[in-house]
Write an enzyme that holds these catalytic residues in place. Sequence first.
Site, PDB file in Angstrom:
ATOM      1  CB  CYS A   2     -53.956 -65.485  10.208  1.00 21.81           C
ATOM      2  SG  CYS A   2     -54.673 -66.660  11.350  1.00 21.81           S
ATOM      3  NE  ARG A  27     -51.790 -59.974   9.599  1.00 21.48           N
ATOM      4  CZ  ARG A  27     -52.520 -58.881   9.517  1.00 21.48           C
ATOM      5  NH1 ARG A  27     -51.932 -57.702   9.538  1.00 21.48           N
ATOM      6  NH2 ARG A  27     -53.820 -58.942   9.430  1.00 21.48           N
ATOM      7  CD1 TRP A  87     -52.345 -65.647  17.849  1.00 24.84           C
ATOM      8  CD2 TRP A  87     -54.533 -65.534  17.468  1.00 24.84           C
ATOM      9  NE1 TRP A  87     -52.963 -65.433  19.054  1.00 24.84           N
ATOM     10  CE2 TRP A  87     -54.311 -65.357  18.852  1.00 24.84           C
ATOM     11  CE3 TRP A  87     -55.840 -65.508  16.997  1.00 24.84           C
ATOM     12  CZ2 TRP A  87     -55.343 -65.151  19.754  1.00 24.84           C
ATOM     13  CZ3 TRP A  87     -56.874 -65.297  17.901  1.00 24.84           C
ATOM     14  CH2 TRP A  87     -56.626 -65.113  19.266  1.00 24.84           C
ATOM     15  CG  ASN A 113     -56.283 -62.451   8.416  1.00 20.35           C
ATOM     16  OD1 ASN A 113     -56.514 -62.720   9.583  1.00 20.35           O
ATOM     17  ND2 ASN A 113     -56.105 -61.209   7.989  1.00 20.35           N
ATOM     18  N   GLY A 114     -59.041 -64.590   9.246  1.00 24.40           N
ATOM     19  CA  GLY A 114     -60.349 -64.099   9.696  1.00 24.40           C
ATOM     20  C   GLY A 114     -61.131 -65.254  10.273  1.00 24.40           C
ATOM     21  CD  GLU A 526     -49.201 -50.902  28.672  1.00 33.94           C
ATOM     22  OE1 GLU A 526     -50.364 -51.308  28.636  1.00 33.94           O
ATOM     23  OE2 GLU A 526     -48.372 -51.171  27.788  1.00 33.94           O
ATOM     24  CE  LYS A 530     -46.811 -54.283  27.164  1.00 34.93           C
ATOM     25  NZ  LYS A 530     -47.699 -53.348  26.583  1.00 34.93           N
ATOM     26  CD  GLU A 533     -48.558 -57.910  26.091  1.00 39.24           C
ATOM     27  OE1 GLU A 533     -49.327 -58.376  25.249  1.00 39.24           O
ATOM     28  OE2 GLU A 533     -48.240 -56.715  26.112  1.00 39.24           O
ATOM     29  CG  HIS A 549     -62.833 -51.054  48.990  1.00 37.02           C
ATOM     30  ND1 HIS A 549     -63.641 -50.730  50.051  1.00 37.02           N
ATOM     31  CD2 HIS A 549     -62.199 -49.916  48.627  1.00 37.02           C
ATOM     32  CE1 HIS A 549     -63.521 -49.433  50.308  1.00 37.02           C
ATOM     33  NE2 HIS A 549     -62.646 -48.916  49.462  1.00 37.02           N
ATOM     34  CE  LYS A 646     -46.863 -54.542  17.690  1.00 37.01           C
ATOM     35  NZ  LYS A 646     -46.579 -54.148  19.069  1.00 37.01           N
TER      36      LYS A 646
HETATM   37  O1  M6R Z   1     -53.292 -52.644  17.346  1.00 33.71           O
HETATM   38  P1  M6R Z   1     -54.046 -52.276  18.589  1.00 33.71           P
HETATM   39  O2  M6R Z   1     -53.465 -51.135  19.303  1.00 33.71           O
HETATM   40  O3  M6R Z   1     -55.503 -52.066  18.319  1.00 33.71           O
HETATM   41  O4  M6R Z   1     -53.945 -53.550  19.526  1.00 33.71           O
HETATM   42  C1  M6R Z   1     -54.687 -53.630  20.701  1.00 33.71           C
HETATM   43  C2  M6R Z   1     -54.182 -54.737  21.584  1.00 33.71           C
HETATM   44  O5  M6R Z   1     -54.322 -55.970  20.953  1.00 33.71           O
HETATM   45  C3  M6R Z   1     -52.709 -54.547  21.955  1.00 33.71           C
HETATM   46  O6  M6R Z   1     -52.505 -53.317  22.573  1.00 33.71           O
HETATM   47  C4  M6R Z   1     -52.240 -55.661  22.903  1.00 33.71           C
HETATM   48  O7  M6R Z   1     -52.864 -55.521  24.128  1.00 33.71           O
HETATM   49  C5  M6R Z   1     -50.715 -55.611  23.006  1.00 33.71           C
HETATM   50  N1  M6R Z   1     -50.166 -56.926  22.894  1.00 33.71           N
HETATM   51  C6  M6R Z   1     -50.232 -54.998  24.274  1.00 33.71           C
HETATM   52  O8  M6R Z   1     -48.877 -55.091  24.447  1.00 33.71           O
END
Ligand code: M6R
Length: 651
Positions: A2, A27, A87, A113-114, A526, A530, A533, A549, A646
């Site tokens: 948020c 956010r 969010w 926010n929180g 990774e 990617k 998400e 396994h 983000k």
């Molecule tokens: O701001 P941060 O690096 O702490 O964020 C951690 C994760 O939330 C962030 O890397 C998330 O996995 C991304 N959306 C990956 O693309």
Amino acid sequence: MCGIVAVIGSREAAPLLLEGLRQLEYRGYDSAGLATVQAPLEAPASGDQGAPGQLTCLRAEGKLVNLTARFDAVGAPGHCGIGHTRWATHGKPEERNAHPHLDGSGQVAVVQNGIIENYRSLREQLQAEGVVFRSDTDTEVIPHLLARQLASLQDQGRVASGSLLLEAVQLVLPQLQGAYALAVVWAAVPGGLVVARRQAPLLIGLGEGEFLCASDTPALAGFTRTILPLEDGEVALLTPLGIELYNGAGVRQQRNPSLLTGTEHVADKRSFRHFMHKEIHEQSETAALWVARHLPELGSDTGGGNPAGSSLVALPLDEAVFEGVERIQILACGTSRHAALVGAYLLEQLAGIPASVFYASEFRYAPPPLGPHTLTIGVTQSGETADTLAALLMEQERRLLVADPAYAPKLLGITNRPESSLGRLVPHILDIGAGIEVGVAATKTFLAQLLAFYGLALAFAERRGGGVHGPAKLRSLVAALRLLPAQLQQLVIDHDQRCADLAHLFTDTQDVIFLGRGINYPIALEGALKLKEISYIHAEGYPAGEMKHGPIALLDARVPVVSIAMPGLVFEKVLSNAQEAKARDAQLIGVAPQGPDTDLFDTLLPVPEIDELLSPLLTVIPMQLLSYHIAAHRGLDVDQPRNLAKSVTVE
Ligand code: M6R
């Protein structure tokens, strides 16, 4: 999670709030809302003794454009206001759960926010007293509590004023448990608003003729470069005439503002359709900047290529960070954790220091027994990830309880936002300097985090007589790193069209497996993250040797397998694992150098040969581009994928 924004001053608030929210939309974008208070014509421009005003609240489900459309249709007058981009945590992303939330009479509006952790008991208590709730959120308890507090103060003969609103907030805050930042307006006081923070970021901006407040600097940077970050527990009253700042104990605080540096303003997309695509293309610049900043030009050669007394890698860190370190633990989430896994590999295999990586969210509740002489590294691009901050704080606190100096906390943060909460929590910061990243899926900041770990591992190894492989190896790695920007530039160009063409093959794909081993196992993780998400395709990253396994049972002709096979320690092993997948009819996509060894792949995304220890810096590029093009081909919202944000500022 948020974003909140607030403004008070001489201009109409709503357009400023909408612009601030636009910069904070990364956010969260489940819904957005704003509330303004319009003063009656005769009201004085001061926080105190103003005549009551008119509160307007606008909210809309979905992205900010929906709120903007509503504002364009009906307006929201007033020079004082608060805004929110959500969010969803408590309550579905529907309009009734959008902020601001109001008290029963519609006079008090709150954005938060929180998470208010004890909201259930507060809600039950208020409901027992007859309060009717209109949302499922944790936040709604706050305007109701404030309205009751304000009424009680007014019953004691107190007159509506900014100071009274401040006092009510100060009286209500101790009833709230959790980590949050909030902003409040009250129709009775058109000339004042109150903001507060507890373990969630909040910054005041001092503009010309106006004061602003926001969760993050991009929302302020378009209006002012003079900022005052709130410290934990602080509360402030903002009026058109100034700021009154108080700590958690109610003691008035005086502090000088600071100046924003850098380019906090969210950049445009240039000619790209999506920020993510632009950010993937920016990675050669990210690497060039890193090389220029951290790999010092070598002077006249003394024979070894590194003049006596100079350093192979120049990191702006106190020598104390390196001294006496016997083990390293790294705390992070998501993509940052994948960078940390590569980092731990380097710290162990290059510098010879035992290193472990923890999910920050797990570490917090199950930390390993304390060890002596430990460096703890928190990695977070945003510097605001609640799990990472809480884990670091917990580690710091438990170490401070130990009398033996060998157990003293030594904390280092690796971040793209040195001015963030992380920057205020830990004494040592390594700024990855990637510039603002807008796409929710991290790309250029991942590369910059990797580079930070290469710098750190080289610096440790150099201080340990060359580490595991000796000084010559370090020099050759540094020489290869200097070539990285040009290699990345070419690689991104080469793979862009190739991955766009390949994306068509994934139209009906439901599952993808990513395989890697050794230092490229985190790159497989990774690649899978990617893809998940932004394309919503189920994907898993596995250490290639682990497939047999169990997971190999998943394979058939409908499941593509992306295999990273770079020459080095595990090259032949990964190729054999790929053969095993091929024997189960899987479509094999190789991320590997071109050559006879790699002709088993149905499709090759060729990556130039490079020292295996450096290979993640290259192998991640096809992963990013493949995910990007698959999601773009499916017509998805690449930069703002569903359910994500983000910056994850809730636990
Ligand atoms: O701001 P941060 O690096 O702490 O964020 C951690 C994760 O939330 C962030 O890397 C998330 O996995 C991304 N959306 C990956 O693309």
